[in-house]
Design an enzyme around this catalytic site. Structure first.
Site, PDB file in Angstrom:
ATOM      1  N   HIS A 123      -3.591  -4.710   0.262  1.00  0.00           N
ATOM      2  CA  HIS A 123      -2.902  -5.301   1.421  1.00  0.00           C
ATOM      3  C   HIS A 123      -2.936  -6.824   1.331  1.00  0.00           C
ATOM      4  O   HIS A 123      -3.849  -7.454   1.874  1.00  0.00           O
ATOM      5  CB  HIS A 123      -3.579  -4.867   2.721  1.00  0.00           C
ATOM      6  CG  HIS A 123      -3.372  -3.426   3.057  1.00  0.00           C
ATOM      7  ND1 HIS A 123      -2.294  -2.978   3.784  1.00  0.00           N
ATOM      8  CD2 HIS A 123      -4.104  -2.328   2.750  1.00  0.00           C
ATOM      9  CE1 HIS A 123      -2.362  -1.664   3.922  1.00  0.00           C
ATOM     10  NE2 HIS A 123      -3.454  -1.249   3.303  1.00  0.00           N
ATOM     11  N   GLU A 142      -1.367  -8.881   2.932  1.00  0.00           N
ATOM     12  CA  GLU A 142      -1.182  -9.519   4.247  1.00  0.00           C
ATOM     13  C   GLU A 142      -2.492  -9.980   4.890  1.00  0.00           C
ATOM     14  O   GLU A 142      -2.480 -10.798   5.794  1.00  0.00           O
ATOM     15  CB  GLU A 142      -0.413  -8.580   5.201  1.00  0.00           C
ATOM     16  CG  GLU A 142      -1.156  -7.319   5.654  1.00  0.00           C
ATOM     17  CD  GLU A 142      -0.890  -6.110   4.763  1.00  0.00           C
ATOM     18  OE1 GLU A 142      -0.582  -6.297   3.568  1.00  0.00           O
ATOM     19  OE2 GLU A 142      -1.021  -4.972   5.258  1.00  0.00           O
ATOM     20  N   CYS A 150       0.835  -1.203   0.000  1.00  0.00           N
ATOM     21  CA  CYS A 150       0.000   0.000   0.000  1.00  0.00           C
ATOM     22  C   CYS A 150       0.873   1.257   0.000  1.00  0.00           C
ATOM     23  O   CYS A 150       1.419   1.604  -1.037  1.00  0.00           O
ATOM     24  CB  CYS A 150      -0.993  -0.038   1.155  1.00  0.00           C
ATOM     25  SG  CYS A 150      -2.412   1.024   0.855  1.00  0.00           S
TER      26      CYS A 150
HETATM   27  N1  GLN Z   1      -1.756   6.748   3.169  1.00  0.00           N
HETATM   28  C1  GLN Z   1      -1.882   6.038   1.947  1.00  0.00           C
HETATM   29  C2  GLN Z   1      -3.250   6.215   1.312  1.00  0.00           C
HETATM   30  O1  GLN Z   1      -4.175   6.608   1.972  1.00  0.00           O
HETATM   31  C3  GLN Z   1      -1.569   4.571   2.131  1.00  0.00           C
HETATM   32  C4  GLN Z   1      -2.553   3.849   2.961  1.00  0.00           C
HETATM   33  C5  GLN Z   1      -2.062   2.546   3.500  1.00  0.00           C
HETATM   34  O2  GLN Z   1      -0.874   2.250   3.479  1.00  0.00           O
HETATM   35  N2  GLN Z   1      -2.961   1.731   4.001  1.00  0.00           N
HETATM   36  O3  GLN Z   1      -3.444   5.957   0.148  1.00  0.00           O
END
Ligand code: GLN
Length: 543
Positions: free
Chosen positions: A517, A519, A386
């Site tokens: 994600h 994970e 992400c």
């Molecule tokens: N802050 C980033 C976004 O909002 C990444 C979010 C995250 O890593 N879950 O896109």
């Protein structure tokens, strides 16, 4: 209607002693005997969900398939029972009050006054039953956050009491308590647990089982004392000692014959258990000797425990490494220290691979961008999750496209080159401070590019993964980024959203990031394909 059973898992003495793992393990052992189970978590906070809580405060925010931003324990349930968690598996005090107040505004209480008692416990019961119905579970396991004796737990315990008084044969309470061993005495003490039992009595409940969390198995004497205090047969006092890995817990429960005794107590038929694969894994883990060293370059390290903040990432690394017969050695690296000292980056040389996990806000991101560039130049396997994918894109734009001030609009609103930016609908939400539950959340499909590392790892051309982000790769920069060699190997089906970025294998052994994600989908017996490809690349580098 077929009768269904409810098991409430409540904590005594203190929290953070593994109540979530205990609840997940109860789900696992009942499931392994062929029962349809559902695991739920009820948290006492007034927040509607965990999405607005700092990870430093309450651990990882686990995202369900339907986009629910929930407590990390839902991740434990998924990893143990391999069942998908959704909105109905998670209750908070905030949700309960919001619903009661909504109904009151709609005149649904027919002119009655609406009271904390009984309307709040009633709404809690309605939610528990709704989850049971949706999952068609024969046994529903509800874990309460916190410990008995806490003020905010009272409406929940009252809900349990109301359910139990109506159907005493179908509602059970498992008290997970802690047995301290004061170093001065060197022996386990049961008095705090006795107090916890008294607290339960005071709200009209008595435990049907006591799980004794401690560093060592509960001694026969202690079991006897607790069984006397609770008027319970001694076999319902179960040892839950510290374990080598959390995956030992269901195996240990079965060593105590917990599965059979639980089913007898619930009045359900004993069935053959099928825990062989799980037991084999739990045993294998202990024998692995070879190590692979993974550095997690992040920023939420100023806390009680990284373990809680990054639990799904840690477990995903574990699953894949164990599968490849390696023991992961995870090193936590605070990205901020790279910002003033290029020299410090050299410590990354000793790692077999680097992960930049998810995160929010500017702090620490310049260090992450430097680390990503270092990993690219030194051909150290890099896996971005992400935020980690956004970081590698920014570092690529700065160093290969020579856009020195490239950034994400989340991190620098005035950047001349917003390679990461928001979609239009998010601009409105941010402007109106409409933050709760408004990110791009939950499972979305993603189409993979043939021949890419991503497609080869998955062995599929279309996948679904869970998201939690507000920002995306900016479409205006896709062409130059691709021309410079970055491959967008995963895209939304309409081709508009970049979900995976990677460098071709001939350029770098593993330089890949996902906007989702991964994970959240790794399981002990079926590790995530991208984590496995990453760990393979790390093992190769080590060799
Ligand atoms: N802050 C980033 C976004 O909002 C990444 C979010 C995250 O890593 N879950 O896109």
């Amino acid at each position: 209607m077929k009768k269904t059973k409810y098991i409430f898992v409540v904590g005594g003495v203190m929290s953070s002693v593994g109540k979530g793992i205990a609840a997940a393990s109860i789900g696992k052992i009942l499931q392994s005997r062929g029962y349809k189970v559902a695991n739920m978590k009820a948290d006492m906070y007034v927040n509607i969900d965990a999405g607005t809580i700092r990870p430093a405060e309450h651990g990882e925010v686990f995202v369900g398939e339907d986009g629910v931003e929930a407590d990390q324990d839902l991740g434990n349930y998924e990893r143990f029972t391999n069942q998908v968690s959704k909105r109905e598996n998670y209750i908070t005090t905030g949700q309960v009050y919001a619903e009661v107040i909504r109904r009151e505004r709609n005149l649904e209480y027919g002119g009655e006054d609406v009271e904390v008692y009984p309307d709040i416990p009633k709404e809690i019961i309605r939610r528990i039953k709704a989850c049971q119905e949706k999952n068609e579970s024969e046994i529903t396991i509800i874990e309460y956050g916190g410990t008995v004796g806490e003020y905010q737990l009272l409406p929940f315990l009252e809900a349990t009491r109301m359910m139990k008084s109506k159907n005493p044969e179908d509602v059970f309470v498992v008290l997970t308590s802690y047995l301290p061993t004061p170093s001065l005495l060197g022996e386990q003490k049961s008095k705090p647990t006795q107090h916890a039992v008294t607290d339960l009595y005071s709200v009209g409940l008595n435990p049907d089982f006591v799980l004794c969390r401690a560093d060592k198995p509960a001694t026969p004497d202690i079991k006897k004392t607790i069984s006397n205090v609770c008027s319970l047969p001694i076999e319902r006092i179960i040892s839950a000692p510290d374990v080598y890995s959390i995956y030992d817990v269901p195996v240990n429960f079965e060593k105590e014959n917990f599965g059979n005794i639980l089913l007898q107590t619930l009045g359900l038929r004993e069935r053959q258990k099928d825990l062989a694969d799980w037991t084999a894994l739990a045993n294998k883990i202990k024998k692995i000797k070879k190590e692979v060293t993974i550095g997690v370059v992040g920023k939420y390290f100023n806390l009680k425990s990284c373990k809680d903040t990054y639990i799904s990432v840690i477990e995903s690394i574990n699953h894949s490494a164990w599968n490849l017969n390696y023991k992961p050695n995870i090193i936590w690296l605070d990205s901020e220290k790279y910002e003033n000292s290029e020299d410090k980056l050299k410590e990354l040389d000793k790692l077999d691979g680097i992960i930049v996990p998810g995160g929010f806000g500017k702090r620490g991101t310049e260090g992450m961008i430097l680390a990503a560039d270092y990993a690219r130049r030194k051909k150290i396997p890099y896996f971005g999750l992400c935020l980690g994918m956004q970081i590698m894109t920014i570092s690529f734009a700065r160093n290969i496209l020579n856009l020195k001030k490239a950034n994400s609009t989340e991190l620098d609103q005035n950047t001349p080159d917003p390679v990461i930016a928001t979609m239009q609908d998010q601009v409105e939400k941010i402007k109106n401070k409409n933050y709760g539950g408004t990110m791009r959340l939950g499972a979305y499909p993603c189409v993979l590019k043939k021949g890419s590392i991503a497609a080869t790892s998955y062995g599929e051309s279309k996948i679904e993964e869970r998201h939690r982000h507000r920002y995306e790769v900016n479409n205006s920069y896709i062409e130059p980024l691709e021309k410079a060699g970055l491959v967008f190997s995963g895209k939304s089906p309409d081709g508009k959203l970049m979900e995976i970025a990677e460098l071709p294998k001939k350029e770098h052994p593993f330089f890949l990031g996902t906007q989702f994600h991964p994970e959240f989908l790794s399981r002990p017996l079926s590790p995530h394909p991208l984590f496995t490809s990453f760990i393979k690349a790390c093992i190769n580098k080590k060799k």
